[in-house]
Scaffold this motif. Sequence first.
Motif, mmCIF file in Angstrom:
data_model
loop_
_atom_site.group_PDB
_atom_site.id
_atom_site.type_symbol
_atom_site.label_atom_id
_atom_site.label_comp_id
_atom_site.label_asym_id
_atom_site.label_seq_id
_atom_site.Cartn_x
_atom_site.Cartn_y
_atom_site.Cartn_z
ATOM 1 N N GLY A 194 2.386 -18.590 5.497
ATOM 2 C CA GLY A 194 3.126 -19.464 4.593
ATOM 3 C C GLY A 194 3.767 -18.706 3.446
ATOM 4 N N SER A 254 6.728 -13.930 0.919
ATOM 5 C CA SER A 254 5.458 -14.664 0.884
ATOM 6 C C SER A 254 5.437 -15.523 -0.365
ATOM 7 C CB SER A 254 4.287 -13.676 0.883
ATOM 8 O OG SER A 254 4.104 -13.104 -0.387
ATOM 9 N N ALA A 266 4.368 -7.060 4.714
ATOM 10 C CA ALA A 266 4.117 -8.465 5.059
ATOM 11 C C ALA A 266 4.209 -9.375 3.835
ATOM 12 C CB ALA A 266 2.755 -8.587 5.720
ATOM 13 N N GLY A 267 4.016 -8.793 2.656
ATOM 14 C CA GLY A 267 3.966 -9.653 1.469
ATOM 15 C C GLY A 267 5.325 -9.972 0.866
ATOM 16 N N GLU A 276 -4.648 -2.723 4.435
ATOM 17 C CA GLU A 276 -5.017 -3.856 5.287
ATOM 18 C C GLU A 276 -5.140 -3.489 6.770
ATOM 19 O OE1 GLU A 276 -2.896 -7.590 4.673
ATOM 20 O OE2 GLU A 276 -4.760 -8.483 5.353
ATOM 21 N N LEU A 316 6.921 5.367 13.509
ATOM 22 C CA LEU A 316 6.029 6.413 13.999
ATOM 23 C C LEU A 316 5.694 6.078 15.447
ATOM 24 C CD1 LEU A 316 2.898 7.909 12.327
ATOM 25 C CD2 LEU A 316 2.753 7.017 14.614
ATOM 26 N N GLY A 372 9.121 -4.391 7.731
ATOM 27 C CA GLY A 372 10.328 -4.121 6.956
ATOM 28 C C GLY A 372 9.924 -3.780 5.531
ATOM 29 N N GLU A 379 9.412 3.962 7.523
ATOM 30 C CA GLU A 379 9.291 2.511 7.685
ATOM 31 C C GLU A 379 10.079 2.058 8.912
ATOM 32 O OE1 GLU A 379 7.695 -0.326 6.312
ATOM 33 O OE2 GLU A 379 8.862 -1.209 7.945
ATOM 34 N N ARG A 380 9.390 1.383 9.833
ATOM 35 C CA ARG A 380 10.036 0.955 11.082
ATOM 36 C C ARG A 380 11.116 -0.103 10.844
ATOM 37 N NH1 ARG A 380 5.179 -1.410 14.303
ATOM 38 N NH2 ARG A 380 6.687 -1.620 15.984
ATOM 39 N N GLY A 413 3.537 -14.540 -2.671
ATOM 40 C CA GLY A 413 3.324 -13.516 -3.694
ATOM 41 C C GLY A 413 2.159 -13.842 -4.603
ATOM 42 N N LYS A 414 1.109 -14.415 -4.017
ATOM 43 C CA LYS A 414 -0.105 -14.655 -4.817
ATOM 44 C C LYS A 414 -0.684 -13.295 -5.183
ATOM 45 C CE LYS A 414 -1.659 -17.398 -1.551
ATOM 46 N NZ LYS A 414 -0.451 -18.040 -1.061
ATOM 47 N N ALA A 472 0.843 -1.205 0.000
ATOM 48 C CA ALA A 472 0.000 0.000 0.000
ATOM 49 C C ALA A 472 0.872 1.247 0.000
ATOM 50 C CB ALA A 472 -0.919 -0.003 1.212
ATOM 51 N N GLY A 509 -4.513 -8.581 1.207
ATOM 52 C CA GLY A 509 -3.662 -9.157 0.168
ATOM 53 C C GLY A 509 -2.874 -8.083 -0.553
ATOM 54 N N ILE A 510 -1.867 -8.538 -1.294
ATOM 55 C CA ILE A 510 -0.898 -7.634 -1.919
ATOM 56 C C ILE A 510 -1.571 -6.704 -2.934
ATOM 57 C CG2 ILE A 510 1.133 -7.586 -3.433
ATOM 58 C CD1 ILE A 510 1.926 -10.319 -2.100
HETATM 59 C C1 LIG Z 1 4.147 -14.801 5.316
HETATM 60 C C2 LIG Z 1 3.048 -14.052 4.609
HETATM 61 C C3 LIG Z 1 2.600 -14.511 3.383
HETATM 62 C C4 LIG Z 1 1.627 -13.815 2.674
HETATM 63 N N1 LIG Z 1 1.280 -14.261 1.424
HETATM 64 C C5 LIG Z 1 0.487 -13.500 0.647
HETATM 65 C C6 LIG Z 1 0.239 -13.841 -0.700
HETATM 66 O O1 LIG Z 1 0.757 -14.829 -1.219
HETATM 67 N N2 LIG Z 1 -0.588 -13.038 -1.425
HETATM 68 C C7 LIG Z 1 -1.195 -11.944 -0.885
HETATM 69 O O2 LIG Z 1 -1.939 -11.252 -1.588
HETATM 70 N N3 LIG Z 1 -0.988 -11.597 0.403
HETATM 71 C C8 LIG Z 1 -0.151 -12.338 1.169
HETATM 72 N N4 LIG Z 1 0.082 -11.969 2.469
HETATM 73 C C9 LIG Z 1 -0.650 -10.809 3.003
HETATM 74 C C10 LIG Z 1 -0.050 -9.519 2.435
HETATM 75 O O3 LIG Z 1 1.307 -9.516 2.692
HETATM 76 C C11 LIG Z 1 -0.730 -8.315 3.035
HETATM 77 O O4 LIG Z 1 -2.103 -8.397 2.748
HETATM 78 C C12 LIG Z 1 -0.189 -7.009 2.465
HETATM 79 O O5 LIG Z 1 1.200 -6.947 2.612
HETATM 80 C C13 LIG Z 1 -0.836 -5.807 3.156
HETATM 81 O O6 LIG Z 1 -0.239 -4.660 2.658
HETATM 82 P P1 LIG Z 1 -0.189 -3.287 3.498
HETATM 83 O O7 LIG Z 1 0.676 -2.401 2.698
HETATM 84 O O8 LIG Z 1 -1.566 -2.877 3.834
HETATM 85 O O9 LIG Z 1 0.511 -3.650 4.887
HETATM 86 P P2 LIG Z 1 1.882 -4.372 5.209
HETATM 87 O O10 LIG Z 1 2.379 -5.148 4.072
HETATM 88 O O11 LIG Z 1 1.656 -5.091 6.486
HETATM 89 O O12 LIG Z 1 2.916 -3.184 5.430
HETATM 90 C C14 LIG Z 1 2.861 -2.350 6.543
HETATM 91 C C15 LIG Z 1 4.238 -1.742 6.762
HETATM 92 O O13 LIG Z 1 4.117 -0.751 7.779
HETATM 93 C C16 LIG Z 1 5.272 -0.799 8.603
HETATM 94 N N5 LIG Z 1 4.932 -0.239 9.920
HETATM 95 C C17 LIG Z 1 4.099 -0.762 10.847
HETATM 96 N N6 LIG Z 1 4.037 0.037 11.921
HETATM 97 C C18 LIG Z 1 4.840 1.096 11.671
HETATM 98 C C19 LIG Z 1 5.197 2.246 12.417
HETATM 99 N N7 LIG Z 1 4.718 2.494 13.644
HETATM 100 N N8 LIG Z 1 6.087 3.126 11.861
HETATM 101 C C20 LIG Z 1 6.618 2.897 10.618
HETATM 102 N N9 LIG Z 1 6.299 1.811 9.882
HETATM 103 C C21 LIG Z 1 5.418 0.928 10.394
HETATM 104 C C22 LIG Z 1 5.607 -2.277 8.662
HETATM 105 O O14 LIG Z 1 6.959 -2.487 8.989
HETATM 106 C C23 LIG Z 1 5.273 -2.742 7.246
HETATM 107 O O15 LIG Z 1 6.383 -2.725 6.404
HETATM 108 C C24 LIG Z 1 1.048 -12.651 3.223
HETATM 109 C C25 LIG Z 1 1.468 -12.204 4.484
HETATM 110 C C26 LIG Z 1 2.456 -12.876 5.177
HETATM 111 C C27 LIG Z 1 2.905 -12.384 6.522
#
Ligand SMILES: Cc1cc2nc3c(=O)[nH]c(=O)nc-3n(C[C@H](O)[C@H](O)[C@H](O)COP(=O)(O)OP(=O)(O)OC[C@H]3O[C@@H](n4cnc5c(N)ncnc54)[C@H](O)[C@@H]3O)c2cc1C
Length: 520
Positions: free
Chosen positions: A337, A149, A145-146, A490, A216, A141, A111-112, A151-152, A92, A497-498
């Motif tokens: 997974g 993974s 979270a993706g 998310e 943050l 990081g 990014e933390r 990477g679906k 996102a 999801g990604i």
């Molecule tokens: C092992 C694993 C496998 C997965 N497999 C899939 C898959 O195959 N396909 C799929 O669609 N989805 C998968 N997912 C889910 C997918 O990763 C998430 O739905 C997606 O990454 C959400 O995106 P986001 O950007 O909303 O949040 P996130 O990807 O969770 O990113 C949030 C970021 O914010 C940062 N953050 C948090 N708090 C702070 C703070 N206080 N200050 C600064 N930075 C902060 C975090 O470090 C992180 O990098 C998987 C997740 C995991 C853990």
Amino acid sequence: MAIEKEITLTLADVVTGRLQLAVESALTGSQRLSVFRILRKSIDARGRTIKFNYKIQIYLEGEYVPPAIREREFSPLNADARRVIIVGAGPAGLFAALKCLELGMKPIIIERGKDVRSRRRDLVAIHREHSVNPNSNYCFGEGGAGTYSDGKLYTRSTKRGDVRSVLETLVQFGASEDILSDAHPHIGTNKLPGIIENLRKQILDAGGEVHFDTQLTDIIHDGTKVNSITLSNGDVLSADAYILATGHSARDIFQILYDRRILIEFKPFAVGVRAEHPQSLIDRVQYHCSPRPDPLPAASYSLVHQVGGVGVYSFCMCPGGIIAPCATEQEQIVTNGWSPSKRNNPYANSGIVVPVAWSEMGDFQRFGPLAGVHYQRAIERDCWLEGGSSQRAPAQRLVDFIERKKSVIVGETSYQPGVVATDLNGLLPEWVSSRLRGGFEAFGKKIRGYISEDATLVAPETRTSSPVRIPRHSEFLHHVQIANLYPCAEGAGYAGGIVSAAMDGERVATAVFLQITGSA
Ligand SMILES: Cc1cc2nc3c(=O)[nH]c(=O)nc-3n(C[C@H](O)[C@H](O)[C@H](O)COP(=O)(O)OP(=O)(O)OC[C@H]3O[C@@H](n4cnc5c(N)ncnc54)[C@H](O)[C@@H]3O)c2cc1C
């Protein structure tokens, strides 16, 4: 004008490389093939004969062949570009940053966690030393979270944005063009970090900023707008708008919002276990043959069954994958997974989960909107204690789980920190375990061999989605109280999801642009 054709091949046709021949035979009379592109590819393994279905786009000799993707272009920013702070470098945050740049705004990513390469060392420490860095792990990081993974890349949120544009962007930054045509595209853990790195380089080249190891820690606001945010390094930053894209595991963010009286709400989520089978078993059932011939990818499954009025369902299935230790704090066990791009590990794992609503929160209701966070945390800590206060996870043979009998030993699993044999029925809330048992019994009837001596459960699966919603304006997408704060993707409850997170990032960045330029 390119011609489109539907072509179906058998397994033998694919093995002998007959696709080009089939395309040429689909032409008539004087038509001469220049190039063809696969628009869509799917495998139909329902019958005895496996069919490979293709939708093909054909260009004839002399015809203009447009590029396969529309490359995004980024002009240099003006010196007075409006500043947008994006908290979180997950899908996102990264896609919000790209969109900001396209719209002439300067993204400042906070990014933390660490950059995607340094992050890998912290993952190894979880596996080998059972040590969880609370800022750098499978959830936190660069790339979010993706990153590590499967990477679906499939999503049901097709109405919430341009899925094709997200996939094309991933191709532009290094993903294989196959993801544009596969019915169930995925990238794989080994390829995702390079793509994330390329996205970051683009953001920096175009004038954005990315700050790693920077968390943050506070939000200063006056009830209607954010004035500044405080960071872990002591800095205080201000901007025109603040996008909160911190994911479903940033419990400190939920606490900050709650403490600062910024409205958050309880959101239903799901909990359960990871079920693991030999991949060969899933292949045999889905493809009716063993071993799986080469052109067939590791088989997957998608299961759902109603038990006691709720749907028990499979979640984030990883064919040829590994169960990952996804805790974000030391005293917890969390599973999820991943799979490499070739999906060539000998295991198939999937979350099998049950939705939990407010009515199931019981005593946890005293925590108000944070009830789900505390509910998840209690399960994760109980599992950590059961695992000997380490990253070893509680595990049970599926047959024993159904019979409510403690496993004495469990077979090999892919979960690398190791497992401890137990009875998961006593570890999970009864409401969850009873429904899981009902679900597994039904799945055993749908997939022959699913309930087998070789099937193992590893617990818990708790981070399926955010347990909190950060409410936002339905049209302008800013927080319902705070006009320049944008809950995103998310963690805020608007994506899962990604791809859907990336699309929400772009949507929110566009909403920011419309608001700060007065076009909203
Ligand atoms: C092992 C694993 C496998 C997965 N497999 C899939 C898959 O195959 N396909 C799929 O669609 N989805 C998968 N997912 C889910 C997918 O990763 C998430 O739905 C997606 O990454 C959400 O995106 P986001 O950007 O909303 O949040 P996130 O990807 O969770 O990113 C949030 C970021 O914010 C940062 N953050 C948090 N708090 C702070 C703070 N206080 N200050 C600064 N930075 C902060 C975090 O470090 C992180 O990098 C998987 C997740 C995991 C853990």
